[in-house]
Design an enzyme around this catalytic site. Structure first.
Site, PDB file in Angstrom:
ATOM      1  N   THR A 154       0.835  -1.198   0.000  1.00 56.39           N
ATOM      2  CA  THR A 154       0.000   0.000   0.000  1.00 56.39           C
ATOM      3  C   THR A 154       0.870   1.247   0.000  1.00 56.39           C
ATOM      4  O   THR A 154       2.010   1.234   0.481  1.00 56.39           O
ATOM      5  CB  THR A 154      -0.894   0.076   1.252  1.00 56.39           C
ATOM      6  OG1 THR A 154      -0.058   0.263   2.412  1.00 56.39           O
ATOM      7  CG2 THR A 154      -1.746  -1.143   1.413  1.00 56.39           C
ATOM      8  N   ASP A 155       0.328   2.342  -0.531  1.00 55.13           N
ATOM      9  CA  ASP A 155       0.931   3.629  -0.231  1.00 55.13           C
ATOM     10  C   ASP A 155       0.768   3.843   1.272  1.00 55.13           C
ATOM     11  O   ASP A 155      -0.118   3.279   1.911  1.00 55.13           O
ATOM     12  CB  ASP A 155       0.245   4.738  -1.027  1.00 55.13           C
ATOM     13  CG  ASP A 155       1.134   5.960  -1.194  1.00 55.13           C
ATOM     14  OD1 ASP A 155       2.098   6.112  -0.413  1.00 55.13           O
ATOM     15  OD2 ASP A 155       0.870   6.767  -2.107  1.00 55.13           O
ATOM     16  N   TRP A 156       1.629   4.660   1.842  1.00 53.09           N
ATOM     17  CA  TRP A 156       1.691   4.783   3.298  1.00 53.09           C
ATOM     18  C   TRP A 156       0.374   5.336   3.848  1.00 53.09           C
ATOM     19  O   TRP A 156      -0.046   6.440   3.530  1.00 53.09           O
ATOM     20  CB  TRP A 156       2.875   5.665   3.697  1.00 53.09           C
ATOM     21  CG  TRP A 156       4.101   4.876   4.044  1.00 53.09           C
ATOM     22  CD1 TRP A 156       4.816   4.941   5.208  1.00 53.09           C
ATOM     23  CD2 TRP A 156       4.774   3.889   3.241  1.00 53.09           C
ATOM     24  NE1 TRP A 156       5.881   4.049   5.172  1.00 53.09           N
ATOM     25  CE2 TRP A 156       5.868   3.387   3.978  1.00 53.09           C
ATOM     26  CE3 TRP A 156       4.546   3.358   1.965  1.00 53.09           C
ATOM     27  CZ2 TRP A 156       6.726   2.413   3.493  1.00 53.09           C
ATOM     28  CZ3 TRP A 156       5.417   2.382   1.472  1.00 53.09           C
ATOM     29  CH2 TRP A 156       6.475   1.916   2.237  1.00 53.09           C
ATOM     30  N   GLY A 160      -2.470   3.905   3.194  1.00 49.89           N
ATOM     31  CA  GLY A 160      -3.463   3.735   2.138  1.00 49.89           C
ATOM     32  C   GLY A 160      -4.348   2.513   2.262  1.00 49.89           C
ATOM     33  O   GLY A 160      -5.033   2.163   1.301  1.00 49.89           O
TER      34      GLY A 160
END
Length: 820
Positions: A228-230, A232
């Site tokens: 995931t994006d941080w 996210g």
């Protein structure tokens, strides 16, 4: 499974623990099974490994690393081999800093010039972006570590990026927004992919089975890790089902328990978890091998020189009236502009790099190539007007033969988390330019910014060198170009419109509340301007000047590709980017006039001729058919065009291609705007005809209670008075900080508070706040102040006790429960 034996020895809780980070940048380790933590670090154009407290916003300084040109700059090189070389250097520095996964490159499309993160992305064209990204990935991974291509997918605005719903039709999704990722996966063989924050057609990207399983896994046969994006992650179990192995940063065990519970209740099979663990273990063990070799010291000087080489090939000469460039040594030069003293060389946010060295233009004035008579600041970097600075600059300019003016966008204007408000250069810089023009018309502008800007002032300059954001050695690279030591060879990887209102997404960017509609379909960038006959552009895609000239001749066309001769007809050596465009001549299916399908960069000495071959590939003639749900080829004549820019076609021929005879996917009568190509003002009815379904209501429902995926921005409509007060306080604070000049802090408020969904406060705080505490916050927001405060305090007390118990357990037990 590759690691079945190890997985069979793991408890369900241990397997689940691997699916979330150990802290902000590391994965979880399991010491008893020999599973180490691995380190992930930002690094699209340089390593950002923080030595102090970790953050995701670029606030805390990182260990020094080479700051290479940003992706927007590298794209202008049109050089896959150079991108690969840069990747090799990035990979070496990652190994030196014990970084297993380098979080880049970023390859989202430049749908709008105002998208705040455009400086981190390559191009408006998916083929160019994909090829350069694949080269960079190969270079990074040649050192044994992993690249992580991002942000998958259709992440094209920063405003409300963590919850905006992107509405896009399937064909546009495939042809425009996924093709670069497809090339990165299939040709670059990236080991990791980062999912985007946003939703795609109603589902968060890391939970979207169509995107993550049907396309990424089944169609592209990707067997690497999705991270995931941080912050996210929305629904952790839904993400796991979709094949999202790693959630970052740590959720302090909260989401791990959600996985365990889902298995216990039969919501998912344990085999789903095992498959994800297997893929993550492969990433862990294969990248750890990079650190088993004899460590090699990074030659910082050599890497700085590599950064300079990349910049030299990426900087673009956009105007050279009366051959004012290269500057002659006998010409007296006045250096003017704040960016000459403090160079603008990278963007802001999570990609910010702490450079090992940093060249500034003024530092180079003592070198003999440039006959400088002095320097004046001319303008304030952040827009404050100053008649005194202008007058002093004009006084210096009067004494010069040539004015070298350094202008551009400042660091807080181009930043992660925020979209730009306009395409204009700050007014105080234009006032300076106007004043200088009155006293000396021989002006050469060095422009520094990471995205397209409007240039109504261009008639007042004779030379224009666009440095983009050219990294720590960019100042030296610019100097070598303006003095003629290097012949510029950069070409634009994006179109420069005359004004923002001319852009195809003008009426649909950004999405302000629930969703953003990609009504322009496949007509982004030059694909739109080619069809919109009444819309001129300032500089077309693929444009760039040289100090020499090139002639194209002897084009030979076959079923496999095209060959031609290119000759340097000037007096100095140079490099030319040969661009292959293809246009289908049938009008049965709406398409752009032409699309980039190949390119190569050729170095030629003066008078030299070389034969160039560009081969067709599986993407040359294809289109995505929404009826057959697969790639097809239309039986038709195809115009094959060789150009020096998208609007500068030098050679062309036609070839008939036998197609796949798929049924026509569209009813032409229902899509008149798309067939005309003038798709900047598509009605909602026509867009729905393209989509095949109704679009969601793009406005917030002001009547419903706020929930996890709503933001502080929506607190203006909250039932709770306290929430409405907080909203007004944040708005006031932002305005005040901006007025006081504390723009970094003001931007941070908008990015990490104003547009953050409530769930983000649990996902981004590393366990300091958990979801039960967020429940209490939402009670306050929705009008139950005291009940909410009690809930927050109660849940906070539970969390502190739980963490204390965990700490005591971990320090009092070891091995099979033996007490120390």
């Amino acid at each position: 499974m590759k690691y079945r034996d190890i997985i069979s020895e793991m408890t369900r809780e241990e397997k689940a623990s691997l699916m979330s980070g150990k802290d902000f940048w590391q994965t979880m380790d399991i010491e008893r099974l020999g599973i180490p933590s691995i380190f992930l670090a930002d690094g699209p154009h340089g390593i950002r490994k923080q030595a102090e407290a970790a953050d995701h916003l670029g606030l805390n300084e990182s260990i020094p690393a080479t700051c290479f040109p940003t992706a927007a700059t590298v794209a202008n090189s049109w050089n896959e081999k150079l991108a690969m070389q840069m990747g090799v250097h990035l990979g070496k520095e990652a190994v030196d800093q014990k970084v297993n996964v380098l979080l880049g490159p970023g390859i989202n499309m430049k749908r709008s010039p105002l998208a705040g993160r455009n400086f981190e992305y390559f191009s408006e064209d998916p083929y160019l972006a994909g090829k350069l990204a694949a080269g960079m990935i190969k270079g990074i991974q040649s050192q044994g570590i992993s690249a992580c291509v991002k942000h998958f997918a259709v992440n094209n605005q920063e405003e409300r990026r963590m919850s905006i719903d992107t509405i896009v039709d399937e064909r546009t999704l495939r042809e425009i927004y996924l093709t670069a990722f497809e090339i990165a996966v299939k040709e670059g063989e990236t080991k990791a992919v980062m999912s985007a924050y946003n939703m795609l057609n109603g589902e968060y990207t890391n939970e979207n089975l169509h995107l993550m399983k049907e396309i990424l896994r089944d169609e592209w046969h990707y067997d690497g890790v999705v991270v995931t994006d941080w912050g996210g992650s929305n629904d952790r179990v839904a993400g796991l089902i979709a094949g999202n192995e790693l959630e970052m940063p740590t959720a302090a065990g909260e989401t791990n328990q959600e996985i365990v519970t889902a298995i216990e209740r039969g919501k998912i099979k344990e085999d789903v978890l095992d498959q994800c663990v297997d893929r993550l273990l492969d990433l862990i063990f294969t990248t750890e091998e990079a650190f088993n070799q004899e460590p090699k010291m990074v030659d910082k000087t050599a890497h700085h020189q590599m950064a300079q080489l990349v910049a030299e090939e990426s900087i673009i000469l956009l105007k050279n009236e009366a051959n004012i460039l290269p500057l002659q040594q006998d010409k007296k030069v006045a250096i003017i502009g704040d960016f000459a003293k403090e160079t603008r060389y990278q963007g802001a946010g999570s990609s910010i790099v702490n450079p090992t060295f940093l060249d500034h233009p003024l530092d180079l004035l003592e070198e003999p190539e440039l006959n400088s008579i002095g320097y004046e600041q001319g303008f304030d970097r952040y827009g404050k007007r100053s008649a005194r600075k202008i007058n002093k600059a004009c006084a210096l300019a009067k004494q010069a033969d040539v004015v070298l003016l350094y202008i551009g966008l400042d660091e807080v204007t181009e930043a992660e988390g925020l979209d730009r408000q306009s395409m204009e250069i700050p007014a105080n810089q234009i006032e300076l330019l106007d004043a200088l023009y009155e006293v000396n018309s021989n002006i050469v502008v060095v422009l520094s910014c990471g995205a397209a800007v409007e240039m109504p002032w261009i008639t007042k300059v004779k030379g224009l060198v666009h440095a983009y954001l050219s990294g720590q050695a960019g100042a030296k690279a610019v100097q070598r170009i303006i003095t003629g030591a290097v012949n510029p060879s950069g070409k634009l990887a994006e179109t420069y419109p005359l004004q923002y209102e001319d852009t195809p997404a003008y009426h649909q960017f950004p999405g302000k509340e629930v969703s953003v509609e990609y009504r322009e379909g496949p007509y982004i960038g030059y694909r739109y301007y080619d069809r919109a006959d009444d819309v001129d552009v300032l500089f077309p895609f693929g444009y760039g000047l040289s100090y020499t000239t090139f002639a194209y001749s002897d084009m030979q066309l076959s079923k496999d590709g095209v060959t031609l001769n290119i000759t340097n007809t000037g007096k100095v050596a140079g490099k030319e980017v040969v661009q292959l465009y293809v246009g289908c001549q049938s009008r049965a299916i709406f398409r752009p006039e032409k699309e980039l399908k190949g390119f190569t960069k050729v170095a030629l000495n003066a008078g030299e001729t070389k034969k160039v071959t560009i081969r067709f590939d599986d993407k040359t003639f294809r289109y995505f058919n929404v009826k057959t749900n697969q790639w097809e080829i239309e039986s038709a004549d195809y115009k094959i065009m060789i150009g020096a820019a998208s609007d500068d076609i030098r050679l062309e021929d036609t070839i008939f291609v036998e197609g796949t005879e798929a049924p026509l996917p569209y009813n032409k009568d229902t899509l008149p705007t798309y067939y005309s190509g003038k798709a900047n003002q598509v009605s909602v009815e026509e867009f729905e005809a393209l989509l095949g379904h109704k679009v969601p209501n793009p406005k917030w429902d002001r009547t419903k209670p706020l929930d996890y995926n709503d933001t502080i921005a929506q607190c203006q409509y909250a039932k709770g008075r306290f929430a409405r007060f907080v909203f007004r306080l944040i708005k006031f604070s932002h305005k005040l900080l901006w007025k006081l000049g504390k723009r970094d802090t003001a931007n941070l408020i908008m990015m990490s508070v104003y547009h953050m969904p409530f769930r983000g406060y649990a996902r981004m705080t590393g366990g300091v706040i958990n979801m039960p505490m967020v429940d209490g916050v939402l009670m306050i927001v929705n009008g139950h102040f005291f009940k909410g405060v009690r809930h927050v305090l109660r849940e906070r007390k539970k969390l502190v006790k739980l963490n204390k118990d965990k700490g005591e357990f971990s320090t009092s037990k070891t091995g099979e429960g033996e007490v120390l």
